[in-house]
Design a protein around this motif. Structure first.
Motif, short mmCIF file in Angstrom:
data_model
loop_
_atom_site.label_atom_id
_atom_site.label_comp_id
_atom_site.label_asym_id
_atom_site.label_seq_id
_atom_site.Cartn_x
_atom_site.Cartn_y
_atom_site.Cartn_z
N LEU A 2 -1.39 1.33 -8.48
CA LEU A 2 -0.53 1.73 -9.60
C LEU A 2 0.68 2.51 -9.09
CD1 LEU A 2 -0.27 2.05 -12.75
CD2 LEU A 2 -1.49 4.20 -12.49
N LEU A 3 1.86 2.08 -9.56
CA LEU A 3 3.08 2.84 -9.28
C LEU A 3 3.67 3.27 -10.61
CD1 LEU A 3 5.78 3.59 -7.66
CD2 LEU A 3 6.47 1.23 -8.10
N LYS A 35 -1.78 -10.57 -10.22
CA LYS A 35 -0.89 -10.35 -11.36
C LYS A 35 -0.26 -8.96 -11.29
CE LYS A 35 -2.68 -13.05 -15.29
NZ LYS A 35 -1.58 -13.99 -15.21
N ALA A 36 0.96 -8.85 -11.82
CA ALA A 36 1.60 -7.55 -11.95
C ALA A 36 1.82 -7.30 -13.45
CB ALA A 36 2.93 -7.54 -11.24
N HIS A 37 1.49 -6.10 -13.88
CA HIS A 37 1.70 -5.73 -15.29
C HIS A 37 2.67 -4.56 -15.35
CE1 HIS A 37 -1.84 -8.18 -16.07
NE2 HIS A 37 -2.44 -7.50 -15.10
N VAL A 38 3.63 -4.65 -16.27
CA VAL A 38 4.56 -3.53 -16.44
C VAL A 38 4.40 -2.99 -17.85
CG1 VAL A 38 6.97 -2.81 -16.48
CG2 VAL A 38 6.21 -4.54 -14.84
N ALA A 50 7.60 4.46 -16.51
CA ALA A 50 7.27 3.04 -16.41
C ALA A 50 6.15 2.89 -15.39
CB ALA A 50 8.49 2.25 -15.96
N ALA A 51 5.23 1.97 -15.67
CA ALA A 51 4.13 1.77 -14.74
C ALA A 51 4.09 0.32 -14.28
CB ALA A 51 2.82 2.14 -15.41
#
Ligand code: SAH
Length: 465
Positions: A2-3, A35-38, A50-51
């Motif tokens: 997580l960023l 997968k990337a989730h924003v 924002a994550a």
């Protein structure tokens, strides 16, 4: 993995424009490895976060690795790679926040070009060398760094800390700058790229590293790790970074010329200083000279042009300055006979050092004012008691003359790193005492246009034993 990226720049929710991601919705992206989730845990006026959540497909990771040189062991399935920040994060950053990473924003370009208070938190960051490495990478870039450590196993404190950390970095800068640093440095920590490294990676590193990597004190470590210890590529990248450094140094010197020499006017005072030093050295018949605090080697270059100087040594505490000096002097292309005359050494004037002994003359040009006053005693002993050159030529600004520099506010010094600037009286007091303690005589010479009342811009002391 997580960023999160937060800002308190108001209206904070405009972060959404910079990232090209609407704060109101959850968006998901397919990547080759998962997968990337924003999404935005908060998106208010005052603060917005924002994550970017990476959901890596551990099975696909192994299957997708066909043809790679991985031994078929359970290791492939049971490891930390899906859960820790790694080069996957950089790939995701480039894909999902590509425009922000290149500093573009269709709707808010001005905001993208503005330094705003930013904070990024990354969990989980692997660092086998411990949290010190995280600091060494991010602190020189001006970040406030906070690190949370984790026990290897919370039930067995005696097992010590794990090599995983939560990293928070904070700074007021452009979003692009912060994203770029994360993009380059996370794979460095991970030390294991998930794809093969070739020439293209050198280009990528130099592109993303532009303007900061060349001056980073850990540039060798960063480059070698980023390029996965591929020797030839690392060498190539470091050479190009050194070139960038040289160009930067030249530009910096020009701006120094704005700061100091532009003050100091017309024929550069710097040139006059060098000419005066060379003529004093010639007049005393010095053959061997050590330039203490040689910086980027301007005096060394001038000395090389005079054949009577048979041994020339430059010493400085700043390794970067020595690297620039080496390139400036074209040390690597120098004919052998020339090379034999010159040597660059890394050291500090506040520590006794046998390499400084045995010279006809030592020069110390515009250096003493960079030393903290409490170090002057150590400096004096290193120079006059241990190095003991026959002659010492020392220059420093004459602070009385500052009144003539119209653009310099009263009471200010000529350069921001100066720890003090002396009047002629103050210089003489120090010089006489130091000379007296070590059996030297001292005389004074003005350098630059002399004012009848204020004296010359630079004062020079010539000490002889
Ligand atoms: N002599 C050069 C550089 C002057 S700038 C010239 O006239 O252009 C001051 C230089 O002193 C810098 O390069 C700085 O790195 C060096 N310096 C500062 N403290 C030092 C120390 N303790 N030992 C050696 N060099 C030092």
């Amino acid at each position: 993995m997580l960023l999160t990226i937060s800002t308190t720049h108001q209206p904070a929710h405009e972060l959404g424009y910079l990232l090209y991601k609407n704060p109101a919705s959850l968006q998901s992206f397919d990547l080759p490895f998962g997968k990337a989730h924003v999404f935005y845990p908060e998106a208010g006026e005052e603060k917005c976060t924002a994550a970017l959540l990476l959901d890596i497909d551990a099975i696909e990771l192994v299957r997708g690795a066909r043809g790679r040189d991985t031994a078929a062991t359970v290791d492939q399935y049971v490891n930390d790679r899906p859960y820790v920040a790694s080069s996957f994060l950089s790939v995701a950053l480039a894909q999902v926040f590509g425009s922000a990473l290149s500093g573009k924003s269709r709707e808010r370009q001005e905001l993208a070009d503005t330094a705003i208070p930013l904070q990024a938190t990354i969990s989980v960051v692997p660092s086998k060398g411990g949290d010190q490495i995280l600091r060494r990478l991010f602190e020189p870039l001006g970040y406030e760094v906070r690190i949370t450590k984790y026990a290897l196993d919370p039930h067995f404190a005696e097992w010590g800390d794990s090599p995983y950390f939560t990293l928070t970095i904070e700074k007021t800068c452009r979003l692009q700058e912060m994203l770029t640093h994360i993009y380059v440095l996370i794979p460095v920590l991970d030390n294991d790229k998930h794809y093969a490294v070739g020439e293209a990676e050198v280009e990528k590193l130099l592109l993303r590293g532009e303007g900061w990597l060349a001056q980073h004190p850990e540039r060798n470590f960063i480059t070698s790790r980023y390029l996965r210890h591929r020797g030839r590529l690392t060498k190539q990248a470091l050479e190009r970074l050194a070139d960038e450094n040289l160009q930067e140094a030249e530009a910096a010197e020009e701006s120094h010329a704005v700061e100091e020499a532009a003050l100091e006017e017309k024929i550069s005072l710097n040139e006059q200083r060098i000419n005066s030093v060379v003529s004093v050295l010639k007049s005393i018949g010095a053959g061997t000279v050590i330039d203490l605090g040689c910086g980027q080697g301007k005096l060394l270059q001038a000395l090389l042009d005079h054949r009577e100087f048979t041994r020339i040594v430059g010493m400085d505490v700043a390794f970067g300055a020595l690297e620039v000096a080496k390139r400036r002097l074209r040390f690597d292309q120098m004919p052998e006979r020339q090379k034999e005359r010159i040597q660059l050494i890394h050291g500090s004037l506040t520590y006794r050092d046998s390499r400084l002994s045995g010279f006809d003359a030592a020069t110390c040009i515009e250096v003493i004012e960079h030393l903290d006053p409490y170090r002057l005693t150590a400096f004096e002993r290193v120079l006059f008691e241990f190095a003991q050159p026959k002659t010492v030529i020392l220059t420093t600004p004459n602070s009385e003359y500052n009144a003539k520099f119209e653009s310099l506010p009263a009471g200010h010094m000529r350069h921001k790193d100066h720890r003090f600037e002396w009047t002629r009286e103050e210089f003489r007091l120090w010089a006489e005492a130091a000379a007296g303690r070590h059996g030297y005589d001292v005389r004074y010479l003005p350098v630059g246009d002399e004012d009848p009342k204020l004296g010359a811009p630079t004062q020079m002391g010539v000490f002889t034993r």
